[in-house]
Design a protein around this motif. Structure first.
Motif, PDB file in Angstrom:
ATOM      1  N   PHE A 122       0.847  -1.189   0.000  1.00  0.00           N
ATOM      2  CA  PHE A 122       0.000   0.000   0.000  1.00  0.00           C
ATOM      3  C   PHE A 122       0.890   1.250   0.000  1.00  0.00           C
ATOM      4  CE2 PHE A 122      -2.472  -3.227   2.372  1.00  0.00           C
ATOM      5  CZ  PHE A 122      -3.636  -3.241   1.615  1.00  0.00           C
ATOM      6  N   PRO A 123       0.329   2.396  -0.358  1.00  0.00           N
ATOM      7  CA  PRO A 123       1.056   3.662  -0.185  1.00  0.00           C
ATOM      8  C   PRO A 123       1.384   3.839   1.307  1.00  0.00           C
ATOM      9  CG  PRO A 123      -0.854   3.976  -1.590  1.00  0.00           C
ATOM     10  CD  PRO A 123      -0.965   2.597  -1.020  1.00  0.00           C
ATOM     11  N   PRO A 124       2.655   3.947   1.689  1.00  0.00           N
ATOM     12  CA  PRO A 124       3.049   3.867   3.099  1.00  0.00           C
ATOM     13  C   PRO A 124       2.415   4.908   4.017  1.00  0.00           C
ATOM     14  CG  PRO A 124       4.876   4.614   1.722  1.00  0.00           C
ATOM     15  CD  PRO A 124       3.812   4.120   0.803  1.00  0.00           C
ATOM     16  N   VAL A 125       2.356   6.162   3.582  1.00  0.00           N
ATOM     17  CA  VAL A 125       1.816   7.217   4.457  1.00  0.00           C
ATOM     18  C   VAL A 125       0.312   7.067   4.605  1.00  0.00           C
ATOM     19  CG1 VAL A 125       1.623   9.699   4.834  1.00  0.00           C
ATOM     20  CG2 VAL A 125       3.683   8.760   3.771  1.00  0.00           C
ATOM     21  N   THR A 126      -0.377   6.880   3.496  1.00  0.00           N
ATOM     22  CA  THR A 126      -1.836   6.765   3.534  1.00  0.00           C
ATOM     23  C   THR A 126      -2.278   5.564   4.354  1.00  0.00           C
ATOM     24  OG1 THR A 126      -1.958   7.747   1.327  1.00  0.00           O
ATOM     25  CG2 THR A 126      -3.920   6.620   2.135  1.00  0.00           C
ATOM     26  N   ILE A 127      -1.622   4.423   4.155  1.00  0.00           N
ATOM     27  CA  ILE A 127      -2.033   3.224   4.888  1.00  0.00           C
ATOM     28  C   ILE A 127      -1.687   3.337   6.361  1.00  0.00           C
ATOM     29  CG2 ILE A 127       0.047   1.788   4.727  1.00  0.00           C
ATOM     30  CD1 ILE A 127      -3.642   0.749   4.120  1.00  0.00           C
ATOM     31  N   GLN A 162       5.235   7.086  13.714  1.00  0.00           N
ATOM     32  CA  GLN A 162       4.640   6.180  12.737  1.00  0.00           C
ATOM     33  C   GLN A 162       5.019   6.572  11.309  1.00  0.00           C
ATOM     34  OE1 GLN A 162       3.081   3.395  13.290  1.00  0.00           O
ATOM     35  NE2 GLN A 162       2.953   3.566  15.508  1.00  0.00           N
ATOM     36  N   TYR A 163       5.028   7.871  11.013  1.00  0.00           N
ATOM     37  CA  TYR A 163       5.354   8.330   9.664  1.00  0.00           C
ATOM     38  C   TYR A 163       6.803   8.003   9.308  1.00  0.00           C
ATOM     39  CZ  TYR A 163       6.505  11.507   5.838  1.00  0.00           C
ATOM     40  OH  TYR A 163       6.948  12.020   4.649  1.00  0.00           O
ATOM     41  N   PHE A 164       7.732   8.409  10.153  1.00  0.00           N
ATOM     42  CA  PHE A 164       9.143   8.223   9.836  1.00  0.00           C
ATOM     43  C   PHE A 164       9.549   6.749   9.887  1.00  0.00           C
ATOM     44  CE2 PHE A 164       9.249  12.756  11.075  1.00  0.00           C
ATOM     45  CZ  PHE A 164       9.823  13.271   9.918  1.00  0.00           C
ATOM     46  N   MET A 165       8.893   5.958  10.754  1.00  0.00           N
ATOM     47  CA  MET A 165       9.209   4.541  10.771  1.00  0.00           C
ATOM     48  C   MET A 165       8.696   3.857   9.507  1.00  0.00           C
ATOM     49  SD  MET A 165       8.096   1.479  13.405  1.00  0.00           S
ATOM     50  CE  MET A 165       6.409   1.476  12.791  1.00  0.00           C
ATOM     51  N   SER A 166       7.441   4.125   9.136  1.00  0.00           N
ATOM     52  CA  SER A 166       6.848   3.474   7.970  1.00  0.00           C
ATOM     53  C   SER A 166       7.581   3.840   6.689  1.00  0.00           C
ATOM     54  CB  SER A 166       5.366   3.854   7.848  1.00  0.00           C
ATOM     55  OG  SER A 166       4.632   3.391   8.956  1.00  0.00           O
ATOM     56  N   LEU A 186      -3.010  11.462   7.668  1.00  0.00           N
ATOM     57  CA  LEU A 186      -3.841  11.437   6.461  1.00  0.00           C
ATOM     58  C   LEU A 186      -3.651  12.709   5.648  1.00  0.00           C
ATOM     59  CD1 LEU A 186      -5.971  10.033   4.746  1.00  0.00           C
ATOM     60  CD2 LEU A 186      -7.733  11.119   6.166  1.00  0.00           C
ATOM     61  N   ILE A 187      -3.587  13.859   6.324  1.00  0.00           N
ATOM     62  CA  ILE A 187      -3.377  15.127   5.620  1.00  0.00           C
ATOM     63  C   ILE A 187      -2.038  15.116   4.887  1.00  0.00           C
ATOM     64  CG2 ILE A 187      -2.993  17.600   5.931  1.00  0.00           C
ATOM     65  CD1 ILE A 187      -4.999  17.482   8.258  1.00  0.00           C
ATOM     66  N   ILE A 188      -0.994  14.623   5.576  1.00  0.00           N
ATOM     67  CA  ILE A 188       0.324  14.532   4.936  1.00  0.00           C
ATOM     68  C   ILE A 188       0.266  13.550   3.771  1.00  0.00           C
ATOM     69  CG2 ILE A 188       2.745  13.918   5.271  1.00  0.00           C
ATOM     70  CD1 ILE A 188       1.870  16.491   6.662  1.00  0.00           C
ATOM     71  N   GLY A 189      -0.497  12.458   3.941  1.00  0.00           N
ATOM     72  CA  GLY A 189      -0.629  11.471   2.881  1.00  0.00           C
ATOM     73  C   GLY A 189      -1.316  12.037   1.644  1.00  0.00           C
ATOM     74  N   LEU A 190      -2.340  12.864   1.852  1.00  0.00           N
ATOM     75  CA  LEU A 190      -3.046  13.478   0.723  1.00  0.00           C
ATOM     76  C   LEU A 190      -2.119  14.399  -0.064  1.00  0.00           C
ATOM     77  CD1 LEU A 190      -6.477  14.325   2.404  1.00  0.00           C
ATOM     78  CD2 LEU A 190      -5.995  12.488   0.756  1.00  0.00           C
ATOM     79  N   ILE A 191      -1.133  14.966   0.633  1.00  0.00           N
ATOM     80  CA  ILE A 191      -0.188  15.866  -0.033  1.00  0.00           C
ATOM     81  C   ILE A 191       0.914  15.090  -0.745  1.00  0.00           C
ATOM     82  CG2 ILE A 191       1.513  17.709   0.321  1.00  0.00           C
ATOM     83  CD1 ILE A 191      -0.160  18.607   2.737  1.00  0.00           C
ATOM     84  N   THR A 192       1.485  14.104  -0.042  1.00  0.00           N
ATOM     85  CA  THR A 192       2.631  13.376  -0.600  1.00  0.00           C
ATOM     86  C   THR A 192       2.219  12.205  -1.480  1.00  0.00           C
ATOM     87  OG1 THR A 192       2.763  11.972   1.390  1.00  0.00           O
ATOM     88  CG2 THR A 192       4.067  14.017   1.364  1.00  0.00           C
ATOM     89  N   GLU A 193       1.009  11.688  -1.272  1.00  0.00           N
ATOM     90  CA  GLU A 193       0.505  10.563  -2.065  1.00  0.00           C
ATOM     91  C   GLU A 193      -0.902  10.897  -2.568  1.00  0.00           C
ATOM     92  OE1 GLU A 193       2.838   7.190   0.662  1.00  0.00           O
ATOM     93  OE2 GLU A 193       0.666   7.450   0.819  1.00  0.00           O
TER      94      GLU A 193
END
Length: 307
Positions: free
Chosen positions: A31-36, A81-85, A194-201
């Motif tokens: 899956f897309p790492p940030v979004t998931i 969670q973000y930096f680890m994933s 999720l907000i960061i995921g919408l921007i980066t993914e």
């Protein structure tokens, strides 16, 4: 909660977190790492929500409590969670294990500085032996060597933000119920991710239905058990026995990762793995102060931080 019982819960959770490293590695590869990660953290909130509402733990927070909750959500949930994933996608398991293995030492230092947690010789030896054990386990049978990459940098940041969050968790838990605090931070943290995921993914959400059944099963397990229940137990431990004492148990996680890799990924376990595990066990016993004689007046575990 009795201290020995809490120690057993922490050990059990480290076993789950050890397997969770493999689970997250598989999940972020499909899956897309940030979004998931945002979905996984929100699932963790859903695991705690029934307890929060059934026991009516929700209440209006003070300004100081909001400060801690936002800080923990930003650093401990989103940051870690973000930096680890993301980091797991750009570095080797060897480097990841060594870097994350530094978390207990970083937490002990932070607890000594900001929480006045005593770092005596016994606990210091426990942290050092535990870290050596982690390094032995991770390097056993590895021919990859150690090199610095963007993934390594992400994991270093993950250790730092987790350490900061542990200090704030201890402070927040003095007035805030740990279950409610954990649920709030998971909910807020999931929306930040999720907000960061919408921007980066930008197309991340549309790619989620394409995952395999195994990946979905691991996602649900990781969200409900490893993340939801895991954060609750660790946060409760920080409240009762302190950030430094709780962090020493993080040394057990890499060993359980190796055991999980043996059964799930069919990797080889070397004698050096067992040697490293022995060092970790000794380190945990020393760091947790098991067997150490304490004054009779000590009857308020959780009220103050004991060495």
């Amino acid at each position: 909660m009795r201290q020995n019982y809490l120690y057993l819960l922490l050990i059990a959770m480290m076993a789950i977190w050890g397997f969770n490293v493999i689970a997250v590695k598989i999940v972020v590869s499909e899956f897309p790492p940030v979004t998931i990660t945002a979905f996984r953290v929100f699932i963790a909130f859903l695991a705690l929500a029934p307890f929060i509402f059934y026991k009516k733990l929700y209440r209006k927070l003070t300004r100081k409590e909001w400060y801690y909750v936002i800080g923990i959500s930003t650093f401990g949930i989103f940051g870690f969670q973000y930096f680890m994933s993301v980091g797991l996608n750009y570095t080797t398991a060897t480097n990841a294990g060594i870097i994350l293995g530094a978390s207990p030492i970083a937490t002990a230092i932070a607890a000594a500085i900001f929480l006045k947690d005593k770092l005596n010789i016994q606990r210091g030896m426990g942290f050092v032996l535990g870290f050596i054990g982690v390094t032995v386990i991770i390097l056993a049978g590895s021919n990859e060597g150690f090199s610095i990459s963007m993934g390594d940098l992400y994991l270093c940041i993950a250790v730092i933000v987790q350490t900061i969050s542990f200090v704030w968790i201890k402070k927040a838990s003095e007035t805030l119920n740990t279950t409610y605090m954990t649920g709030m931070t998971l909910l807020i943290g999931s929306f930040i991710i999720l907000i960061i995921g919408l921007i980066t993914e930008p197309n991340g959400i549309s790619q989620i239905p394409g995952g395999s059944g195994v990946a979905w099963g691991l996602l649900i397990f990781s969200g409900f058990v490893a993340t939801g229940l895991g954060y609750l137990i660790v946060n409760s431990a920080i409240q009762q026995i302190g950030a430094g004492n709780s962090a020493i148990f993080l040394n057990l996680s890499p060993f359980f990762s190796v055991i999980s890799a043996y059964f799930v990924l069919h990797e080889i376990i070397y004698i050096s793995h067992w040697a490293g595990f022995g060092l970790i066990v000794i380190g945990v016993l020393l760091g947790a102060g098991i067997g150490q004689v304490k004054p009779n007046k000590d009857s308020t575990v959780g009220t103050t931080i004991k060495a």
